[in-house]
Design a protein around this motif. Structure first.
Motif, mmCIF file in Angstrom:
data_model
loop_
_atom_site.group_PDB
_atom_site.id
_atom_site.type_symbol
_atom_site.label_atom_id
_atom_site.label_comp_id
_atom_site.label_asym_id
_atom_site.label_seq_id
_atom_site.Cartn_x
_atom_site.Cartn_y
_atom_site.Cartn_z
ATOM 1 N N SER A 58 92.599 36.132 -53.264
ATOM 2 C CA SER A 58 92.076 37.374 -53.836
ATOM 3 C C SER A 58 92.111 37.288 -55.350
ATOM 4 C CB SER A 58 92.872 38.581 -53.343
ATOM 5 O OG SER A 58 94.179 38.559 -53.848
ATOM 6 N N ARG A 59 91.169 37.970 -55.935
ATOM 7 C CA ARG A 59 91.073 38.070 -57.387
ATOM 8 C C ARG A 59 90.718 39.508 -57.730
ATOM 9 N NH1 ARG A 59 93.602 34.302 -57.344
ATOM 10 N NH2 ARG A 59 93.179 32.221 -58.083
ATOM 11 N N SER A 61 89.776 40.564 -60.699
ATOM 12 C CA SER A 61 88.586 40.554 -61.552
ATOM 13 C C SER A 61 88.034 39.136 -61.580
ATOM 14 C CB SER A 61 88.926 41.004 -62.969
ATOM 15 O OG SER A 61 89.591 39.989 -63.675
ATOM 16 N N GLY A 62 86.839 39.011 -62.098
ATOM 17 C CA GLY A 62 86.215 37.707 -62.194
ATOM 18 C C GLY A 62 86.503 36.988 -63.496
ATOM 19 N N GLY A 65 87.365 33.561 -62.683
ATOM 20 C CA GLY A 65 86.609 33.048 -61.553
ATOM 21 C C GLY A 65 86.811 33.902 -60.317
ATOM 22 N N SER A 66 86.033 33.604 -59.311
ATOM 23 C CA SER A 66 86.100 34.363 -58.061
ATOM 24 C C SER A 66 87.231 33.828 -57.182
ATOM 25 C CB SER A 66 84.772 34.240 -57.319
ATOM 26 O OG SER A 66 84.613 32.919 -56.839
ATOM 27 N N ALA A 67 87.466 34.541 -56.094
ATOM 28 C CA ALA A 67 88.464 34.087 -55.122
ATOM 29 C C ALA A 67 88.082 32.710 -54.581
ATOM 30 C CB ALA A 67 88.596 35.103 -53.995
ATOM 31 N N ASP A 69 86.424 30.396 -56.133
ATOM 32 C CA ASP A 69 86.645 29.393 -57.181
ATOM 33 C C ASP A 69 88.088 28.898 -57.211
ATOM 34 O OD1 ASP A 69 83.996 29.599 -58.033
ATOM 35 O OD2 ASP A 69 84.481 31.142 -59.517
ATOM 36 N N LEU A 102 88.173 35.690 -48.467
ATOM 37 C CA LEU A 102 88.037 35.840 -49.918
ATOM 38 C C LEU A 102 87.890 37.312 -50.261
ATOM 39 C CD1 LEU A 102 85.395 33.004 -50.298
ATOM 40 C CD2 LEU A 102 87.883 32.804 -50.523
ATOM 41 N N ASP A 104 87.437 39.820 -53.458
ATOM 42 C CA ASP A 104 87.144 39.972 -54.884
ATOM 43 C C ASP A 104 87.097 41.451 -55.232
ATOM 44 O OD1 ASP A 104 86.711 37.308 -56.084
ATOM 45 O OD2 ASP A 104 85.203 37.135 -54.507
ATOM 46 N N GLN A 110 86.386 46.845 -51.917
ATOM 47 C CA GLN A 110 86.713 45.440 -52.136
ATOM 48 C C GLN A 110 85.676 44.598 -51.417
ATOM 49 O OE1 GLN A 110 90.718 45.057 -50.670
ATOM 50 N NE2 GLN A 110 91.554 45.460 -52.680
ATOM 51 N N TRP A 111 85.361 43.480 -51.989
ATOM 52 C CA TRP A 111 84.436 42.550 -51.350
ATOM 53 C C TRP A 111 85.262 41.545 -50.572
ATOM 54 C CZ3 TRP A 111 79.565 43.845 -51.249
ATOM 55 C CH2 TRP A 111 79.098 44.731 -52.214
#
Length: 118
Positions: A58-59, A61-62, A65-67, A69, A102, A104, A110-111
């Motif tokens: 999980s991330r 914010s970007g 990078g993304s989750a 990445d 993943l 994000d 949440q995505w």
């Protein structure tokens, strides 16, 4: 033992979200945070007769990078090594696959993406 850090709390929340997501799809959880000297597998599950090794990333914010990445070649190699170690503990090796959940974004919505066969 030291108190969990904020990052560990967020990681545990992401893993709980992933476990609930999988359970809603009739995937049964066999183990959470399975550890060996090779590394850790976030979730080990059964999807029918297939044993599934799941990496949860999980991330918030970007910015970094993304989750997706964050699953580097080095991380993939550690997951494979840990999975091989787990499989060595079984009497019979079932069909297996690697999945990734993943997540994000921190705020709703949440995505969440489920990538099958990482």
């Amino acid at each position: 033992m030291a108190a969990p850090t904020p990052a560990q709390h967020k990681g545990a929340a992401a893993e709980a979200l992933a476990a609930n997501f999988l359970a809603a799809r009739r995937v049964s959880i066999v183990a959470r945070n399975w550890r060996c000297r090779m590394g850790e597998i976030d979730l080990i599950c059964h999807d029918g007769s297939t044993l599934v090794f799941v990496e949860v990333r999980s991330r918030a914010s970007g910015r970094f990078g993304s989750a997706a990445d964050s699953i580097t070649a080095r991380k993939q190699a550690r997951l494979v090594a840990a999975a091989q170690h787990y499989l060595a503990t079984l009497k019979r090796v079932p069909p297996c696959r690697f999945d990734a959940i993943l997540i994000d974004g921190e705020a709703e919505p949440q995505w969440l993406k489920h990538i099958i066969e990482l």
